[in-house]
Structures are given as C-alpha cells and as structure tokens.
Design a protein around this motif. Structure first.
Motif, PDB file in Angstrom:
ATOM      1  N   ARG A   1       0.848  -1.182   0.000  1.00 32.48           N
ATOM      2  CA  ARG A   1       0.000   0.000   0.000  1.00 32.48           C
ATOM      3  C   ARG A   1       0.892   1.243   0.000  1.00 32.48           C
ATOM      4  NH1 ARG A   1      -3.143  -3.420  -0.681  1.00 32.48           N
ATOM      5  NH2 ARG A   1      -5.171  -3.824   0.276  1.00 32.48           N
ATOM      6  N   GLY A   2       0.331   2.359  -0.477  1.00 38.25           N
ATOM      7  CA  GLY A   2       1.033   3.621  -0.357  1.00 38.25           C
ATOM      8  C   GLY A   2       1.235   4.325  -1.692  1.00 38.25           C
ATOM      9  N   LEU A   3       1.151   5.647  -1.657  1.00 35.49           N
ATOM     10  CA  LEU A   3       1.253   6.447  -2.870  1.00 35.49           C
ATOM     11  C   LEU A   3       2.600   6.318  -3.552  1.00 35.49           C
ATOM     12  CD1 LEU A   3       0.198   8.675  -4.788  1.00 35.49           C
ATOM     13  CD2 LEU A   3       1.054  10.350  -3.127  1.00 35.49           C
ATOM     14  N   ALA A   4       3.675   6.511  -2.803  1.00 35.52           N
ATOM     15  CA  ALA A   4       5.007   6.527  -3.408  1.00 35.52           C
ATOM     16  C   ALA A   4       5.372   5.187  -4.038  1.00 35.52           C
ATOM     17  CB  ALA A   4       6.058   6.929  -2.377  1.00 35.52           C
ATOM     18  N   THR A   5       5.093   4.097  -3.337  1.00 40.02           N
ATOM     19  CA  THR A   5       5.440   2.784  -3.889  1.00 40.02           C
ATOM     20  C   THR A   5       4.522   2.414  -5.058  1.00 40.02           C
ATOM     21  OG1 THR A   5       4.085   1.662  -2.210  1.00 40.02           O
ATOM     22  CG2 THR A   5       6.439   1.933  -1.744  1.00 40.02           C
ATOM     23  N   ALA A   6       3.294   2.957  -5.069  1.00 38.85           N
ATOM     24  CA  ALA A   6       2.414   2.738  -6.217  1.00 38.85           C
ATOM     25  C   ALA A   6       2.988   3.417  -7.463  1.00 38.85           C
ATOM     26  CB  ALA A   6       1.010   3.273  -5.928  1.00 38.85           C
ATOM     27  N   ILE A   7       3.505   4.627  -7.287  1.00 37.05           N
ATOM     28  CA  ILE A   7       4.135   5.323  -8.409  1.00 37.05           C
ATOM     29  C   ILE A   7       5.363   4.551  -8.881  1.00 37.05           C
ATOM     30  CG2 ILE A   7       5.345   7.430  -9.101  1.00 37.05           C
ATOM     31  CD1 ILE A   7       3.527   8.918  -7.063  1.00 37.05           C
ATOM     32  N   LEU A   8       6.149   4.046  -7.944  1.00 29.08           N
ATOM     33  CA  LEU A   8       7.330   3.265  -8.305  1.00 29.08           C
ATOM     34  C   LEU A   8       6.931   2.021  -9.094  1.00 29.08           C
ATOM     35  CD1 LEU A   8      10.378   2.771  -8.133  1.00 29.08           C
ATOM     36  CD2 LEU A   8       9.987   1.671  -5.903  1.00 29.08           C
TER      37      LEU A   8
ATOM     38  N   LEU B   1       6.544  -0.460 -14.744  1.00 30.96           N
ATOM     39  CA  LEU B   1       5.756  -0.967 -15.867  1.00 30.96           C
ATOM     40  C   LEU B   1       5.817  -0.054 -17.087  1.00 30.96           C
ATOM     41  CD1 LEU B   1       2.408  -2.281 -14.323  1.00 30.96           C
ATOM     42  CD2 LEU B   1       4.255  -3.630 -15.325  1.00 30.96           C
ATOM     43  N   ALA B   2       6.067   1.223 -16.860  1.00 33.97           N
ATOM     44  CA  ALA B   2       5.983   2.217 -17.930  1.00 33.97           C
ATOM     45  C   ALA B   2       7.028   1.971 -19.011  1.00 33.97           C
ATOM     46  CB  ALA B   2       6.165   3.617 -17.343  1.00 33.97           C
ATOM     47  N   THR B   3       6.638   2.233 -20.254  1.00 31.71           N
ATOM     48  CA  THR B   3       7.537   2.042 -21.389  1.00 31.71           C
ATOM     49  C   THR B   3       7.748   3.317 -22.199  1.00 31.71           C
ATOM     50  OG1 THR B   3       5.689   1.379 -22.831  1.00 31.71           O
ATOM     51  CG2 THR B   3       6.825  -0.377 -21.625  1.00 31.71           C
ATOM     52  N   GLY B   4       7.041   4.401 -21.855  1.00 29.64           N
ATOM     53  CA  GLY B   4       7.109   5.626 -22.646  1.00 29.64           C
ATOM     54  C   GLY B   4       8.421   6.367 -22.511  1.00 29.64           C
ATOM     55  N   ASP B   5       8.730   7.191 -23.499  1.00 26.68           N
ATOM     56  CA  ASP B   5       9.896   8.069 -23.426  1.00 26.68           C
ATOM     57  C   ASP B   5       9.720   9.084 -22.304  1.00 26.68           C
ATOM     58  OD1 ASP B   5      10.996   6.861 -25.759  1.00 26.68           O
ATOM     59  OD2 ASP B   5       9.767   8.172 -27.009  1.00 26.68           O
ATOM     60  N   VAL B   6       8.466   9.471 -22.071  1.00 26.00           N
ATOM     61  CA  VAL B   6       8.126  10.450 -21.039  1.00 26.00           C
ATOM     62  C   VAL B   6       7.217   9.800 -20.022  1.00 26.00           C
ATOM     63  CG1 VAL B   6       6.778  12.549 -20.600  1.00 26.00           C
ATOM     64  CG2 VAL B   6       8.404  12.480 -22.503  1.00 26.00           C
ATOM     65  N   VAL B   7       7.437  10.139 -18.750  1.00 30.10           N
ATOM     66  CA  VAL B   7       6.577   9.673 -17.662  1.00 30.10           C
ATOM     67  C   VAL B   7       5.820  10.869 -17.102  1.00 30.10           C
ATOM     68  CG1 VAL B   7       6.534   8.723 -15.327  1.00 30.10           C
ATOM     69  CG2 VAL B   7       8.048   7.724 -17.044  1.00 30.10           C
TER      70      VAL B   7
ATOM     71  N   ILE C   1      13.912   7.356  -3.436  1.00 27.94           N
ATOM     72  CA  ILE C   1      12.997   8.484  -3.604  1.00 27.94           C
ATOM     73  C   ILE C   1      11.559   8.089  -3.310  1.00 27.94           C
ATOM     74  CG2 ILE C   1      11.952  10.009  -5.324  1.00 27.94           C
ATOM     75  CD1 ILE C   1      14.727  10.187  -6.646  1.00 27.94           C
ATOM     76  N   PHE C   2      11.108   6.983  -3.918  1.00 30.23           N
ATOM     77  CA  PHE C   2       9.686   6.631  -3.864  1.00 30.23           C
ATOM     78  C   PHE C   2       9.379   5.778  -2.635  1.00 30.23           C
ATOM     79  CE2 PHE C   2      10.353   7.794  -8.277  1.00 30.23           C
ATOM     80  CZ  PHE C   2       9.289   8.653  -8.474  1.00 30.23           C
ATOM     81  N   ARG C   3       9.380   6.467  -1.498  1.00 27.43           N
ATOM     82  CA  ARG C   3       9.026   5.873  -0.213  1.00 27.43           C
ATOM     83  C   ARG C   3       8.047   6.798   0.498  1.00 27.43           C
ATOM     84  NH1 ARG C   3      14.895   4.052   2.332  1.00 27.43           N
ATOM     85  NH2 ARG C   3      15.429   2.466   0.784  1.00 27.43           N
ATOM     86  N   GLY C   4       7.270   6.235   1.412  1.00 35.57           N
ATOM     87  CA  GLY C   4       6.360   7.060   2.191  1.00 35.57           C
ATOM     88  C   GLY C   4       5.148   7.486   1.391  1.00 35.57           C
ATOM     89  N   TYR C   5       4.679   8.698   1.664  1.00 37.74           N
ATOM     90  CA  TYR C   5       3.495   9.207   0.977  1.00 37.74           C
ATOM     91  C   TYR C   5       3.899  10.412   0.129  1.00 37.74           C
ATOM     92  CZ  TYR C   5      -1.421  10.183   0.147  1.00 37.74           C
ATOM     93  OH  TYR C   5      -2.636  10.392  -0.450  1.00 37.74           O
ATOM     94  N   GLY C   6       3.400  11.576   0.428  1.00 40.40           N
ATOM     95  CA  GLY C   6       3.679  12.731  -0.412  1.00 40.40           C
ATOM     96  C   GLY C   6       5.083  13.274  -0.321  1.00 40.40           C
ATOM     97  N   GLU C   7       5.813  12.894   0.728  1.00 41.17           N
ATOM     98  CA  GLU C   7       7.176  13.417   0.876  1.00 41.17           C
ATOM     99  C   GLU C   7       8.109  12.947  -0.230  1.00 41.17           C
ATOM    100  OE1 GLU C   7       6.958   9.842   3.754  1.00 41.17           O
ATOM    101  OE2 GLU C   7       5.628  11.401   2.975  1.00 41.17           O
ATOM    102  N   TYR C   8       7.716  11.889  -0.952  1.00 36.53           N
ATOM    103  CA  TYR C   8       8.552  11.425  -2.056  1.00 36.53           C
ATOM    104  C   TYR C   8       8.833  12.563  -3.040  1.00 36.53           C
ATOM    105  CZ  TYR C   8       5.184  11.685  -5.846  1.00 36.53           C
ATOM    106  OH  TYR C   8       4.350  12.167  -6.817  1.00 36.53           O
TER     107      TYR C   8
END
Length: 200
Positions: A75-82, A87-93, A178-185
């Motif tokens: 669970r968690g915002l930062a790890t979800a983004i990670l 999974l992302a394959t685009g040139d831009v995220v 970087i991608f840990r915790g919640y919004g502090e990431y």
C-alpha cells in the motif's frame, strides 16, 4: 514535438477512485490525442474496496492504451508510483492524482516543455494554479516558502506531485530511495533532481 519523444506513459495511482477513474482516463486520452504520440496509461490500484480496478477492467477492456496493476499486498502512494514506473515504457513519464486535483488539460503543454527542461512541475502557486480550500492553500504556500529557504531552491511547489519527466532521466536517479512514504517522495525527487543539476 521534439524528435526524441515518441511515447508517453501516464501513471495513475488509485485508491477508491471508482467515480473518477473513467472520466479521468477519457480526459487524458482526449487531451493527448492532438500530440500524435503513443499513449500508455498505467493505473496502479491498491486493491480499492470500492471496485476501482473492476471499473477499469470493464470500461477499458478493449483499450490497449490502458494497463492495470492491482497491488494486494503493498500500500502507499510513493510505492504505487514506483510500481507504475517499473511498468511504464514511454519516453516520457507523467505522474498525476486521480481525483481531478491535477488538470489533464495541462498535459500537452507539460510534455512539450520537456524540449527545454528535464522536469516540468505543476504548481498551485503560478497563474492558473490554486486550491479550493483557502486555508490549505495558505498552509501549503507557507510550507513551500520555508522549504525554499532551507534548501535554497526556486521550486514554487514542492508538494503537488504533478510532473512530467523523460523516463531515462528519472531512471538515472535513485528511485528506490525516492519513492518511499506518501507525499514526501516529491520533495525527495525534486531535491535530488536539483542536486543533479536537472533543469526544472
């Protein structure tokens, strides 16, 4: 568009967003269509009890641009983004909220500006920005002023979490830290980008 950008991945971390996710994805697809880029939308859902994942599966089952990852253990915002970044394959995220706090209409401009900068940051404190709740706006403004004084940066909004960045530039950073915790990431991301000399 710069020749180097051919595709864009939009990462959408979700938790109980069954009411917002369909109109948001449709708005992203509509706004990005004029750019003529390959679009990928990665929905990372933390097993929302309101059935967000089910809504995505049902509505976008035949849309190859939409990918869904359901996390049942983590669970968690930062790890979800990670997870979405992996999974992302685009040139831009692109990373944005799923409650329409971040305006999809800004995406084409934010992607185009990557021709000149390494990271584009959405801000509540520039023209067109803002928040409905006045007290939260003022509290965020004061906090961001404090962060600028401490870190000696000129970043106007260290908390918004709405940004675009070339994926290779992002992967060159220490994303596991970087991608840990919640919004502090987001503060960690911007500070490390500033330390590495990225143009923001």
């Amino acid at each position: 568009m710069p020749d180097s950008i051919q595709s864009v991945s939009v990462i959408l971390p979700t938790y109980n967003e069954s009411q917002n996710i369909v109109p948001l994805v449709e708005a992203i697809e509509d706004q990005m269509a004029p750019l003529g880029l390959v679009l990928e939308i990665v929905v990372v859902d933390d097993n929302s009890p309101d059935g967000t994942a089910r809504v995505v599966r049902e509505r976008f089952a035949t849309d190859p641009r939409v990918r869904l990852l359901v996390r049942e253990q983590e669970r968690g915002l930062a790890t979800a983004i990670l997870a979405g970044l992996r999974l992302a394959t685009g040139d831009v995220v692109v990373v944005m909220d799923t409650d329409f706090n971040h305006d999809p209409a800004m995406l084409p401009q934010m992607v185009k500006f990557l021709d000149y900068y390494d990271i584009i940051i959405g801000s509540r404190f520039t023209m067109g920005g803002g928040m409905e709740e006045r007290w939260r706006y003022m509290a965020s403004f004061v906090f961001n002023f404090f962060i600028r004084q401490v870190l000696h940066t000129q970043i106007q909004d260290n908390l918004c979490g709405f940004f675009t960045m070339k994926r290779d530039k992002l992967l060159a950073m220490d994303i596991e830290r970087i991608f840990r915790g919640y919004g502090e990431y987001f503060m960690h991301l911007l500070y490390q980008a500033w330390r590495q000399g990225y143009k923001m």
